[in-house]
Design an enzyme around this catalytic site. Structure first.
Site, mmCIF file in Angstrom:
data_model
loop_
_atom_site.group_PDB
_atom_site.id
_atom_site.type_symbol
_atom_site.label_atom_id
_atom_site.label_comp_id
_atom_site.label_asym_id
_atom_site.label_seq_id
_atom_site.Cartn_x
_atom_site.Cartn_y
_atom_site.Cartn_z
ATOM 1 N N HIS A 1 3.705 6.218 -6.894
ATOM 2 C CA HIS A 1 2.854 7.240 -7.503
ATOM 3 C C HIS A 1 3.574 8.595 -7.442
ATOM 4 C CE1 HIS A 1 -1.463 9.177 -7.616
ATOM 5 N NE2 HIS A 1 -0.719 9.525 -8.643
ATOM 6 N N HIS B 1 1.785 4.466 -2.831
ATOM 7 C CA HIS B 1 1.839 5.923 -2.703
ATOM 8 C C HIS B 1 3.178 6.464 -3.188
ATOM 9 C CE1 HIS B 1 -1.873 6.646 -0.591
ATOM 10 N NE2 HIS B 1 -1.547 5.909 0.459
ATOM 11 N N HIS C 1 0.825 -1.208 0.000
ATOM 12 C CA HIS C 1 0.000 0.000 0.000
ATOM 13 C C HIS C 1 0.864 1.266 0.000
ATOM 14 C CE1 HIS C 1 -3.685 2.298 1.270
ATOM 15 N NE2 HIS C 1 -2.752 3.107 1.735
ATOM 16 N N GLU C 2 1.769 1.359 0.968
ATOM 17 C CA GLU C 2 2.564 2.581 1.107
ATOM 18 C C GLU C 2 3.545 2.755 -0.048
ATOM 19 O OE1 GLU C 2 1.609 4.739 3.058
ATOM 20 O OE2 GLU C 2 0.369 3.565 4.435
#
Length: 597
Positions: free
Chosen positions: A396, A393, A389-390
């Protein structure tokens, strides 16, 4: 013997983020900070001169230079303070830069009023006649759209100078919950006495030993209960501050103030809550199945997170977690995996919990730093998912900063959770599809069910809580901790249905949610999950065009409105279809669960 948390100095360097690449020491930080304070005086000289293209461009160049230095200083100081919230040296520099951010904002407060004082045709003319200004076209057109919400030069300066004071509620909350609150000791599954922390609570609440999860649940929330009046006053003050800013800037209401700057229709928020409200029977079905599979006469709130099937896997070492995540993200292509590997090798990630470390997980950085990741890795499958998940980020952010100029290097909050959640979905999909062991497959199906429950149902319950509290205060009602407790309790009853005992301790759970200090943020986890579901489905077809369109969304940064960037990637968030499709997937997983059992 108790298992004590390690000190920061006892953690191996390999598993700590490399902050020396930002500043080699606090002394180096202090020198840059002093130079920034001196250089920032130059920005005031442009006041009253932004009436021609050359002056505007000169201002923008200086502002970018100073802002980049400011952000770098802010990231370093804040992240160092998160390494150990009890370290007074780190807290001191974090306080310094936060205070100066308000000063710097006041120095620049004339920019928007002066630009908006120009005639629109005149401003567009400046842009069209200067190649270097053309890059700011979207910025200026967005600014023109917000013209009715920009105040006078004097008012903007006043608000900017007061920002440090207005943010006090969140700062007090963070210090209280991260540095001052101390949780009890509990016994783990082996009967060993351990410190209960926010970091290890997630493991204990998933324990197959019911007494362990019950003790963790009560231990955690009873500590929050002790501070309910302080925490209630803090949250209500934060909401009032946001409402004050909304009214001052002439928005219809606080929700409008949150969504309008990114051109997000209010209906997106209302429709999400309405859509989930119409489908709560799906969540009730899950609760009923869970109660049956756990063979419990009474299902309690502390039973919600325990897997319906026992986890047959061993604890997952961090290095193995890296390999698992890498395999799950393989459909995104070699270039994406190369960035992931670079992040691990170059120490983007701060892996393990230590004494005083900030709880939770996040991805952060500036245009001129690595896109760092804070974890509190505790060897569970959930922690593996958090890494995916992190890093979603962070990658991205990497794509955005590599492909956009500084002015568009950051993406909006509405887009923020999409890339991270896409990674989670790709990971769990691979794990389910590759698993041949029935027990493990059931466990993984339950994991995806929990992912949807916590990311969609739970976050939209949070969103409904936010909407109600903001509306009540806007209508002049006074809210106390008692009111917040009662509202939270009623929402839990509504969302989870009649097959579960809503324990009284859960009433204080609102106090544990730091995102409530970022008004109307949490609904974006749910809308982000819905968009991520659609993107994941397209990526897993193996169609290169779909994958490249998705990466186009990642590379867009803040160069267009989020609704438009997501739509260019292939998903239309102005409809309820992405969320409805996610709820259909939830039902499919429930069917799979029942069939396998």
């Amino acid at each position: 013997m108790s298992k004590e948390l390690k000190k920061r100095s006892e953690i191996e360097e390999l598993y700590k983020w490399d902050m020396e690449k930002v500043y080699p020491s606090i002394d180096a930080w202090e020198r840059d900070f002093e130079s920034l304070k001196s250089e920032s005086e130059e920005i005031k000289k442009f006041k009253g001169t932004l009436n021609n293209g050359e002056s505007i461009l000169e201002y923008l160049k200086l502002n970018e230079k100073l802002s980049r230095k400011l952000e770098k200083l802010y990231v370093y100081a804040t992240m160092k303070s998160h390494e150990d919230t009890t370290n007074s040296d780190f807290q001191a520099i974090a306080s310094k830069i936060e205070s100066f951010m308000a000063v710097f904002g006041s120095y620049n407060s004339y920019f928007e009023p002066e630009i908006l004082a120009l005639e629109e045709d005149e401003l567009i003319g400046f842009i069209n006649s200067n190649e270097e200004l053309k890059v700011y076209d979207f910025l200026f057109r967005s600014l023109l759209k917000s013209k009715s919400h920009i105040l006078s030069d004097e008012m903007e300066a006043l608000l900017a100078s007061a920002s440090d004071c207005l943010n006090a509620s969140e700062n007090i909350y963070e210090m209280l919950t991260n540095a001052d609150m101390k949780f009890t000791k509990i016994k783990d599954e082996n009967g060993v006495e351990v410190d209960l922390t926010e970091g290890n609570y997630g493991n204990f609440i998933r324990s197959k030993n019911r007494e362990v999860r019950k003790d963790a649940f009560k231990g955690l929330f009873n500590e929050y209960k002790k501070y309910e009046n302080t925490l209630g006053t803090s949250l209500v003050s934060s909401i009032k501050t946001f409402i004050f800013n909304s009214k001052t800037r002439n928005y219809k209401n606080s929700l409008d103030a949150s969504l309008s700057p990114n051109n997000i229709p209010l209906e997106v928020y209302y429709n999400a809550i309405e859509t989930i409200g119409k489908n709560l029977n799906t969540l009730h079905r899950y609760v009923g199945i869970k109660k049956k599979l756990l063979k419990l006469d009474e299902l309690h709130m502390y039973d919600l997170y325990v897997p319906v099937v026992e986890n047959t896997s061993e604890e997952i070492e961090y290095d193995e977690a890296v390999k698992i995540v890498e395999g799950g993200l393989a459909p995104l292509g070699e270039d994406y995996i190369a960035i992931f590997k670079e992040g691990i090798k170059n120490r983007w990630v701060d892996v393990y919990e230590n004494k005083g470390k900030r709880t939770g997980a996040y991805s952060w950085g500036s245009y001129d730093t690595m896109p760092y990741v804070l974890l509190n890795y505790n060897h569970s499958l959930n922690d593996v998912s958090t890494l995916a998940h992190e890093m979603g980020h962070s990658i991205h952010s990497y794509y955005s900063r590599e492909n956009q100029p500084y002015v568009y290097g950051n993406y909006t909050l509405f887009s923020a959770e999409i890339a991270s959640t896409t990674n989670e979905i790709l990971l769990i999909n691979k794990l389910i599809n590759d698993e041949n062991d029935k027990g493990k497959k059931l466990y993984l199906i339950n994991q995806e069910l929990e992912q949807i429950r916590t990311t969609v149902f739970r976050q939209l319950m949070f969103a409904e809580f936010e909407l109600i509290t903001h509306e009540k205060i806007e209508e002049g009602e006074a809210l106390t901790a008692k009111d917040l407790n009662e509202l939270w309790l009623e929402l839990n009853k509504k969302y989870f249905g009649e097959d579960i005992v809503i324990d009284e301790e859960i009433a204080i759970e609102w106090a544990r949610i730091p995102h409530f200090y970022s008004d109307f943020y949490v609904y974006q986890y749910a809308t982000g999950y819905a968009a991520a579901s659609a993107f994941s489905k397209a990526i897993l077809t193996g169609n290169k065009e779909n994958i490249e369109k998705y990466k186009g969304f990642l590379k867009a940064g803040g160069s267009k409105y989020p609704i438009d960037a997501i739509k260019d990637g292939g998903v239309d968030m102005t409809t309820s279809k992405p969320l409805e499709a996610t709820l259909e997937r939830f039902n499919e997983l429930l069917d799979m669960l029942e069939e396998l059992i």
